[in-house]
Scaffold this active site. Structure first.
Site, PDB file in Angstrom:
ATOM      1  N   ARG A   1       0.821  -1.225   0.000  1.00  0.00           N
ATOM      2  CA  ARG A   1       0.000   0.000   0.000  1.00  0.00           C
ATOM      3  C   ARG A   1       0.851   1.270   0.000  1.00  0.00           C
ATOM      4  O   ARG A   1       0.523   2.260   0.660  1.00  0.00           O
ATOM      5  CB  ARG A   1      -0.958   0.038   1.208  1.00  0.00           C
ATOM      6  CG  ARG A   1      -1.886  -1.115   1.332  1.00  0.00           C
ATOM      7  CD  ARG A   1      -2.849  -1.259   0.150  1.00  0.00           C
ATOM      8  NE  ARG A   1      -3.579  -2.492   0.302  1.00  0.00           N
ATOM      9  CZ  ARG A   1      -3.150  -3.662  -0.163  1.00  0.00           C
ATOM     10  NH1 ARG A   1      -2.024  -3.733  -0.858  1.00  0.00           N
ATOM     11  NH2 ARG A   1      -3.845  -4.750   0.020  1.00  0.00           N
TER      12      ARG A   1
ATOM     13  N   GLU B   1      -4.151   3.055   6.785  1.00  0.00           N
ATOM     14  CA  GLU B   1      -4.038   2.887   5.331  1.00  0.00           C
ATOM     15  C   GLU B   1      -4.769   4.038   4.652  1.00  0.00           C
ATOM     16  O   GLU B   1      -4.334   4.541   3.626  1.00  0.00           O
ATOM     17  CB  GLU B   1      -4.658   1.540   4.925  1.00  0.00           C
ATOM     18  CG  GLU B   1      -4.620   1.307   3.427  1.00  0.00           C
ATOM     19  CD  GLU B   1      -5.086  -0.092   3.044  1.00  0.00           C
ATOM     20  OE1 GLU B   1      -4.821  -1.058   3.797  1.00  0.00           O
ATOM     21  OE2 GLU B   1      -5.738  -0.212   1.988  1.00  0.00           O
TER      22      GLU B   1
ATOM     23  N   SER C   1     -10.279  -0.990   4.166  1.00  0.00           N
ATOM     24  CA  SER C   1      -9.474  -1.183   5.377  1.00  0.00           C
ATOM     25  C   SER C   1      -8.941   0.153   5.875  1.00  0.00           C
ATOM     26  O   SER C   1      -8.322   0.898   5.118  1.00  0.00           O
ATOM     27  CB  SER C   1      -8.292  -2.098   5.080  1.00  0.00           C
ATOM     28  OG  SER C   1      -8.767  -3.378   4.762  1.00  0.00           O
TER      29      SER C   1
HETATM   30  C1  LIG Z   1     -15.366  -1.114  -0.017  1.00  0.00           C
HETATM   31  C2  LIG Z   1     -13.909  -0.837  -0.244  1.00  0.00           C
HETATM   32  C3  LIG Z   1     -13.041  -1.902  -0.436  1.00  0.00           C
HETATM   33  C4  LIG Z   1     -11.675  -1.669  -0.663  1.00  0.00           C
HETATM   34  N1  LIG Z   1     -10.851  -2.731  -0.867  1.00  0.00           N
HETATM   35  C5  LIG Z   1      -9.545  -2.504  -1.127  1.00  0.00           C
HETATM   36  C6  LIG Z   1      -8.664  -3.596  -1.405  1.00  0.00           C
HETATM   37  O1  LIG Z   1      -9.055  -4.750  -1.432  1.00  0.00           O
HETATM   38  N2  LIG Z   1      -7.366  -3.321  -1.658  1.00  0.00           N
HETATM   39  C7  LIG Z   1      -6.881  -2.047  -1.666  1.00  0.00           C
HETATM   40  O2  LIG Z   1      -5.687  -1.859  -1.915  1.00  0.00           O
HETATM   41  N3  LIG Z   1      -7.690  -0.997  -1.396  1.00  0.00           N
HETATM   42  C8  LIG Z   1      -8.995  -1.189  -1.142  1.00  0.00           C
HETATM   43  N4  LIG Z   1      -9.815  -0.114  -0.886  1.00  0.00           N
HETATM   44  C9  LIG Z   1      -9.249   1.242  -0.832  1.00  0.00           C
HETATM   45  C10 LIG Z   1      -9.198   1.987  -2.175  1.00  0.00           C
HETATM   46  O3  LIG Z   1     -10.189   1.530  -3.073  1.00  0.00           O
HETATM   47  C11 LIG Z   1      -7.821   1.878  -2.820  1.00  0.00           C
HETATM   48  O4  LIG Z   1      -6.811   2.401  -1.979  1.00  0.00           O
HETATM   49  C12 LIG Z   1      -7.749   2.625  -4.159  1.00  0.00           C
HETATM   50  O5  LIG Z   1      -6.484   2.371  -4.733  1.00  0.00           O
HETATM   51  C13 LIG Z   1      -7.957   4.122  -4.015  1.00  0.00           C
HETATM   52  O6  LIG Z   1      -8.275   4.623  -5.293  1.00  0.00           O
HETATM   53  P1  LIG Z   1      -9.082   5.994  -5.452  1.00  0.00           P
HETATM   54  O7  LIG Z   1      -9.128   6.303  -6.895  1.00  0.00           O
HETATM   55  O8  LIG Z   1     -10.388   5.927  -4.764  1.00  0.00           O
HETATM   56  O9  LIG Z   1      -8.099   6.986  -4.688  1.00  0.00           O
HETATM   57  P2  LIG Z   1      -8.496   8.250  -3.805  1.00  0.00           P
HETATM   58  O10 LIG Z   1      -9.169   7.795  -2.559  1.00  0.00           O
HETATM   59  O11 LIG Z   1      -9.189   9.259  -4.622  1.00  0.00           O
HETATM   60  O12 LIG Z   1      -7.031   8.765  -3.411  1.00  0.00           O
HETATM   61  C14 LIG Z   1      -6.201   8.008  -2.541  1.00  0.00           C
HETATM   62  C15 LIG Z   1      -4.807   8.662  -2.532  1.00  0.00           C
HETATM   63  O13 LIG Z   1      -4.244   8.556  -3.832  1.00  0.00           O
HETATM   64  C16 LIG Z   1      -3.974   9.848  -4.358  1.00  0.00           C
HETATM   65  N5  LIG Z   1      -4.328   9.833  -5.785  1.00  0.00           N
HETATM   66  C17 LIG Z   1      -5.539   9.538  -6.334  1.00  0.00           C
HETATM   67  N6  LIG Z   1      -5.472   9.650  -7.671  1.00  0.00           N
HETATM   68  C18 LIG Z   1      -4.213  10.024  -7.962  1.00  0.00           C
HETATM   69  C19 LIG Z   1      -3.542  10.343  -9.175  1.00  0.00           C
HETATM   70  N7  LIG Z   1      -4.148  10.282 -10.362  1.00  0.00           N
HETATM   71  N8  LIG Z   1      -2.248  10.729  -9.104  1.00  0.00           N
HETATM   72  C20 LIG Z   1      -1.596  10.811  -7.923  1.00  0.00           C
HETATM   73  N9  LIG Z   1      -2.181  10.532  -6.739  1.00  0.00           N
HETATM   74  C21 LIG Z   1      -3.478  10.143  -6.774  1.00  0.00           C
HETATM   75  C22 LIG Z   1      -4.861  10.804  -3.585  1.00  0.00           C
HETATM   76  O14 LIG Z   1      -4.335  12.135  -3.578  1.00  0.00           O
HETATM   77  C23 LIG Z   1      -4.849  10.157  -2.211  1.00  0.00           C
HETATM   78  O15 LIG Z   1      -3.685  10.494  -1.501  1.00  0.00           O
HETATM   79  C24 LIG Z   1     -11.184  -0.330  -0.665  1.00  0.00           C
HETATM   80  C25 LIG Z   1     -12.069   0.749  -0.470  1.00  0.00           C
HETATM   81  C26 LIG Z   1     -13.416   0.494  -0.269  1.00  0.00           C
HETATM   82  C27 LIG Z   1     -14.355   1.660  -0.086  1.00  0.00           C
END
Ligand SMILES: Cc1cc2nc3c(=O)[nH]c(=O)nc-3n(C[C@H](O)[C@H](O)[C@H](O)COP(=O)(O)OP(=O)(O)OC[C@H]3O[C@@H](n4cnc5c(N)ncnc54)[C@H](O)[C@@H]3O)c2cc1C
Length: 303
Positions: free
Chosen positions: A176, A295, A225
């Site tokens: 992560r 996380e 998480s």
């Molecule tokens: C129900 C649920 C289940 C999940 N299961 C998992 C799982 O199994 N495994 C897992 O790893 N995660 C899981 N997650 C967490 C999440 O989906 C991941 O961490 C995902 O990678 C975040 O993507 P996002 O586009 O929503 O990022 P955001 O929440 O929008 O951003 C997260 C971080 O990344 C940065 N960021 C976003 N986009 C960019 C970009 N284009 N360039 C640079 N930085 C950027 C943001 O500034 C922030 O710091 C889960 C979340 C939920 C709600």
């Protein structure tokens, strides 16, 4: 505003490059459904518009990339930044075993399309709700796989407005974690996958989805998480053993179904969620002498 430009000139120019809103409630853009207003919220029409917008930003304005907001906790007081929503960067190009995905491509769509093309290695992404830029930033993973297993390069837009392609090794990705340049925006990611039969890939995705469905509280707003698993243990097990399953502060609750999930059960504030995070960290430290590391990304200023 510096750089010889006033705020209304600047905002007019940005509005020509995409959708610009002032004081946009971030609760609309995070899966926890909490967070105060972003001073500026910008959704560029495409990557060139993004680059031009970043070049127009005064050097003292901080930038926060936003994907699906599925791993982000925003303060109730909001963000004094330019939030850049990359959802329009959603091209997906297949070239043999290589796939190029724009930062705004949802990871579940990516996984489905890879299955259609008979490409294996990212089935687990069918269960992760974020977009590809957020996936690279977080090194998303599940079922003992992570995005860094198949990532070849990531193209980023630096804060100075220049594009740069980085090899996956340069990102030093671990559990992560990715080491991206400060305030850069991931615009595209390239993956190398392995050929396999589409039916077998779909079957693995189905199995993963059904294993997920039964264990996570998906009917209430959450961010997945909350804590990383400490080496050799599980954050959920520790929080449950500390007696905190179902424990609530304000409208936020530690899920009864999965103790590493905090759910927004009833109009929670970010402060409620942070108080629960602090409580869980404190109890686990007191009872087991283990430091839990969040996380979820706590972005912006926290008092
Ligand atoms: C129900 C649920 C289940 C999940 N299961 C998992 C799982 O199994 N495994 C897992 O790893 N995660 C899981 N997650 C967490 C999440 O989906 C991941 O961490 C995902 O990678 C975040 O993507 P996002 O586009 O929503 O990022 P955001 O929440 O929008 O951003 C997260 C971080 O990344 C940065 N960021 C976003 N986009 C960019 C970009 N284009 N360039 C640079 N930085 C950027 C943001 O500034 C922030 O710091 C889960 C979340 C939920 C709600």
């Amino acid at each position: 505003m510096s750089d010889g430009m006033n705020l209304s000139d600047w905002s007019r120019q940005l509005a020509e490059l995409g959708m610009l809103r002032e004081y946009e409630p971030m609760a609309r853009h995070t899966t926890l459904c909490v967070g105060g207003p972003a001073r500026w919220y910008f959704r560029p029409a495409d990557r060139e518009a993004l680059a031009r917008a970043v070049r127009l930003c005064p050097a003292d304005m901080s930038i926060l990339p936003l994907g699906r907001g599925s791993n982000m906790l925003v303060p109730d007081g909001g963000l004094d930044t330019l939030v850049i929503d990359v959802s329009e960067l959603n091209t997906l190009i297949f070239d043999g075993c290589h796939v190029h995905a724009g930062a705004g491509v949802r990871m579940s769509r990516f996984a489905r399309q890879c299955a259609e093309h008979g490409l294996s290695g990212c089935e687990f992404l069918a269960t992760v709700p974020g977009a590809m830029g957020g996936g690279v930033a977080m090194n998303a993973g599940a079922f003992a796989q992570q995005l860094s297993d198949t990532l070849v390069t990531a193209e980023v837009l630096l804060r100075n407005g220049e594009f740069l392609t980085l090899d996956a090794e340069q990102l030093c990705m671990s559990y992560r974690h990715s080491e991206l340049p400060g305030q850069c925006v991931v615009v595209e990611a390239e993956f190398r996958l392995t050929p396999d039969h589409p039916d077998q890939i779909r079957e693995r995705m189905r199995t993963m989805r059904s294993r997920r469905g039964g264990t996570q509280p998906l009917s209430l707003p959450n961010c997945g998480s909350v804590f990383k698993n400490p080496p050799g243990d599980h954050a959920a097990r520790l929080i449950e053993a500390a007696g905190l399953k179902g424990f609530a502060i304000g409208g936020a609750r530690i899920s009864e179904q999965h103790a590493n999930f905090i759910v927004n059960a009833s109009e929670a504030s970010s402060a409620d969620i942070v108080a629960l995070i602090e409580r869980a960290k404190r109890e686990v430290k007191l009872q087991f002498d283990i430091d839990l590391e969040p996380e979820v990304r706590m972005v912006g200023e926290w008092l």
